[in-house]
Design an enzyme around this catalytic site. Structure first.
Site, PDB file in Angstrom:
ATOM      1  N   GLY A 241       0.584  -1.333  -0.136  1.00  0.00           N
ATOM      2  CA  GLY A 241      -0.045  -0.044  -0.001  1.00  0.00           C
ATOM      3  C   GLY A 241       0.703   1.386   0.102  1.00  0.00           C
ATOM      4  O   GLY A 241       2.076   1.181  -0.239  1.00  0.00           O
ATOM      5  N   PRO A 276      -1.725  -4.001   1.755  1.00  0.00           N
ATOM      6  CA  PRO A 276      -1.124  -2.915   2.681  1.00  0.00           C
ATOM      7  C   PRO A 276      -0.592  -3.224   3.959  1.00  0.00           C
ATOM      8  O   PRO A 276      -1.135  -4.061   4.616  1.00  0.00           O
ATOM      9  CB  PRO A 276      -2.416  -1.914   2.734  1.00  0.00           C
ATOM     10  N   ARG A 278       2.061  -1.028   5.886  1.00  0.00           N
ATOM     11  CA  ARG A 278       2.583   0.233   6.703  1.00  0.00           C
ATOM     12  C   ARG A 278       1.349   1.193   6.902  1.00  0.00           C
ATOM     13  O   ARG A 278       1.251   1.706   8.019  1.00  0.00           O
ATOM     14  CB  ARG A 278       3.689   0.902   5.996  1.00  0.00           C
ATOM     15  N   ARG A 315      14.957   0.631  11.995  1.00  0.00           N
ATOM     16  CA  ARG A 315      14.858   1.314  10.697  1.00  0.00           C
ATOM     17  C   ARG A 315      15.746   2.481  10.518  1.00  0.00           C
ATOM     18  O   ARG A 315      16.034   2.541   9.586  1.00  0.00           O
ATOM     19  CB  ARG A 315      13.285   1.862  10.591  1.00  0.00           C
ATOM     20  N   TYR A 319      17.987   2.075   7.205  1.00  0.00           N
ATOM     21  CA  TYR A 319      17.528   2.732   6.256  1.00  0.00           C
ATOM     22  C   TYR A 319      17.809   4.224   6.373  1.00  0.00           C
ATOM     23  O   TYR A 319      17.445   5.205   5.591  1.00  0.00           O
ATOM     24  CB  TYR A 319      16.036   2.797   5.892  1.00  0.00           C
ATOM     25  N   CYS A 345      26.445  -1.074  21.178  1.00  0.00           N
ATOM     26  CA  CYS A 345      27.930  -0.567  20.668  1.00  0.00           C
ATOM     27  C   CYS A 345      27.955  -0.688  19.178  1.00  0.00           C
ATOM     28  O   CYS A 345      28.954  -1.243  18.636  1.00  0.00           O
ATOM     29  CB  CYS A 345      28.940  -0.997  21.380  1.00  0.00           C
ATOM     30  N   GLU A 346      27.266   0.199  18.485  1.00  0.00           N
ATOM     31  CA  GLU A 346      27.222   0.744  17.244  1.00  0.00           C
ATOM     32  C   GLU A 346      27.077   2.165  16.997  1.00  0.00           C
ATOM     33  O   GLU A 346      25.905   2.373  17.506  1.00  0.00           O
ATOM     34  CB  GLU A 346      26.493  -0.405  16.086  1.00  0.00           C
TER      35      GLU A 346
HETATM   36  N1  LLP Z   1       3.382  -7.095  -0.469  1.00  0.00           N
HETATM   37  C1  LLP Z   1       4.830  -7.552  -0.580  1.00  0.00           C
HETATM   38  C2  LLP Z   1       4.889  -8.637  -1.445  1.00  0.00           C
HETATM   39  C3  LLP Z   1       5.612  -6.818   0.146  1.00  0.00           C
HETATM   40  O1  LLP Z   1       6.968  -7.482  -0.226  1.00  0.00           O
HETATM   41  C4  LLP Z   1       5.398  -5.782   1.142  1.00  0.00           C
HETATM   42  C5  LLP Z   1       6.528  -5.238   1.822  1.00  0.00           C
HETATM   43  C6  LLP Z   1       4.235  -5.460   1.377  1.00  0.00           C
HETATM   44  C7  LLP Z   1       3.032  -6.038   0.544  1.00  0.00           C
HETATM   45  C8  LLP Z   1       3.648  -4.339   2.018  1.00  0.00           C
HETATM   46  O2  LLP Z   1       4.054  -3.050   1.924  1.00  0.00           O
HETATM   47  P1  LLP Z   1       3.430  -1.636   2.727  1.00  0.00           P
HETATM   48  O3  LLP Z   1       2.061  -1.633   2.386  1.00  0.00           O
HETATM   49  O4  LLP Z   1       3.825  -2.040   4.031  1.00  0.00           O
HETATM   50  O5  LLP Z   1       4.340  -0.798   1.975  1.00  0.00           O
HETATM   51  N2  LLP Z   1      11.239  -3.051   6.711  1.00  0.00           N
HETATM   52  C9  LLP Z   1      11.079  -2.042   5.550  1.00  0.00           C
HETATM   53  C10 LLP Z   1       9.995  -2.351   4.650  1.00  0.00           C
HETATM   54  C11 LLP Z   1       9.887  -3.605   3.966  1.00  0.00           C
HETATM   55  C12 LLP Z   1       8.823  -3.921   3.037  1.00  0.00           C
HETATM   56  C13 LLP Z   1       8.988  -5.047   2.410  1.00  0.00           C
HETATM   57  N3  LLP Z   1       7.745  -5.615   1.668  1.00  0.00           N
HETATM   58  C14 LLP Z   1      10.930  -0.732   6.461  1.00  0.00           C
HETATM   59  O6  LLP Z   1      10.878  -0.510   7.762  1.00  0.00           O
HETATM   60  O7  LLP Z   1      10.633  -0.079   5.765  1.00  0.00           O
END
Ligand code: LLP
Length: 417
Positions: A241, A276, A278, A315, A319, A345-346
């Site tokens: 999403g 979706p 996040r 995060r 990133y 300790c980083e």
């Molecule tokens: N579908 C698939 C196939 C995905 O790989 C992902 C996220 C989603 C749905 C969900 O996407 P969203 O709606 O949340 O954007 N760890 C990273 C984010 C990695 C997302 C991986 N895939 C961070 O903390 O930003």
């Protein structure tokens, strides 16, 4: 406390509630707002419902797979996108049926495919021709037909962080768009496969509509070509999403997002799936932490050292992600410049540099905001630190622990000398 007010407040629960949680559960601790999660999901569901087009919302469990959160969303009518058998097990224990699950993942192990086929999921999103063949063989051996979608790589730039952009040719995900039709046509009569869809996902924290538009147009054209060639599908799965506004700026509305996807899907007549994560849970969670030390910074300002670190919220280290940091209690102390850091300790264990905060003191409570997605799920026990507890706050301010803090006994129960 009304749901609407919770969204406007930078804190997702009152200071008094957060103080009580910190006292009774301890810090660091994740706190989620149940009304905010519901509100976000309902807003998304409403946006798609208003289009009047057939669709299913498969919540991406990888964003936050706490059993209670996943169960809460089931109560709202969500289905799920799982990325491992572990996530599928969580979904099943939260009450979802196998037909509520789509299973994505760039490297599914044989035992995962065997289990997925046996369960009879809504779709296994296959990432390669080889994976389709393995699914076919497993399904034939089991005497069943597995519902599969093929993940295509649309070669679209999500314009997100490179680590979480997945839709470019150089990324490891899916099959090349140009190869997809041939891969599917060659397998249309396999007794173990029911080819039901096309899947695409261009990346996460996507904050403009353009990448969604390009990817959707490309897979819609592919689906139309497959249909004309005598290979009809059931659905188009358009992946993750919208992003959320962590710092400044805005993101498109759910209505704009839903209208765009439906406009592109409509001529195909195929049901729409989105995954979706996040945008449903991100803003509904915070990481509650206590200041353990304050000391001068050789550059300018001071270091504010928290009891939370990259072990709890990775995060920023991974990133360079921005998360707002705010005091839990209002204060009239002068505003000072702080590097807010963790105890690991980083030097990457830094939540924010040169942040302006009311002069923090040892034992103060700070909240790191917008931590409901990709927070607790990515926590680690590095430095033998316990995994943080998670708390769910309800509309009326009552709360409950939905995951307790791990203990050293929990960790060592897995080990032997
Ligand atoms: N579908 C698939 C196939 C995905 O790989 C992902 C996220 C989603 C749905 C969900 O996407 P969203 O709606 O949340 O954007 N760890 C990273 C984010 C990695 C997302 C991986 N895939 C961070 O903390 O930003």
């Amino acid at each position: 406390m009304s749901g609407a007010r919770l969204v406007e407040s930078p804190l997702i629960a009152s200071s008094a509630v957060l103080e009580a949680i910190a006292r009774e559960v301890g810090t660091p601790c994740y706190v989620y707002s149940a009304p905010m999660i519901r509100e976000r999901f309902r807003a998304l569901a409403g946006a798609f419902a208003r289009t009047g087009y057939p669709h299913a919302l498969h919540y991406a469990m990888k964003a936050n797979s706490a059993l209670a959160v996943v169960a809460l969303l089931r109560g709202e009518g969500a289905m799920v996108d799982a990325n491992s058998i572990g996530e599928i097990d969580v979904a099943l224990r939260a009450g979802y049926a196998p037909r509520d699950v789509v299973f994505t993942g760039v490297g599914k192990a044989r035992h995962e495919l065997e289990r997925a086929v046996a369960l009879g999921l809504k779709a296994i999103n296959a990432e390669s021709a080889g994976e389709l063949d393995r699914i076919d063989a497993i399904a034939q051996a089991a005497g069943v037909r597995a519902r599969v979608a093929l993940r295509v790589n649309p070669d679209v730039d999500a314009q997100s962080h490179p680590h979480i952009s997945t839709g470019l040719k150089k990324n490891k995900f899916g099959v090349a768009l140009d190869d997809a039709a041939e891969i599917l046509r060659a397998r249309r009569d396999r007794p173990g496969l029911a080819i039901v869809g096309i899947h695409v996902h261009v990346g996460s924290q996507v904050t403009t509509l353009e990448p969604f538009r390009k990817a959707a147009e490309r897979v819609a054209a592919l689906a139309a070509a497959l249909h004309d060639g005598g290979l009809p599908l059931d659905h188009l799965d358009l992946g993750g999403g919208l992003g959320i506004p962590y710092e400044n700026g805005t993101v498109p509305s759910f209505d704009e997002y839903a209208a765009l996807l439906v406009e592109i899907a409509r001529p195909t007549g195929l049901a729409l799936i989105v995954e979706p994560g996040r945008s449903v849970v991100g803003q509904a969670g915070l990481l509650l932490a206590r200041v353990v030390d304050v000391k001068p910074h050789a550059g300018a300002g001071r270091f504010v050292i928290l009891d939370a670190g990259m072990t709890e919220l990775m995060r920023p280290a991974l990133y360079g992600a921005y998360h707002r940091i705010v005091p839990v209690h209002e204060t009239t102390r002068p505003v000072v410049t702080c590097d807010v850091v963790g105890p690991v300790c980083e030097s990457s264990d830094t939540f924010g540099r040169a942040r302006e905060l009311p002069e923090p003191a040892v034992d103060d409570l700070l909240a790191i905001l917008d931590a409901g997605a990709y927070g607790a799920v990515m926590a680690s026990a590095y430095n033998r630190r316990p995994l943080p507890p998670e708390v769910l706050v309800e509309e009326d301010g009552t709360w409950r622990v939905i995951r307790r803090r791990t203990t050293i006994d929990d960790l060592l129960a897995l080990e032997q000398i």
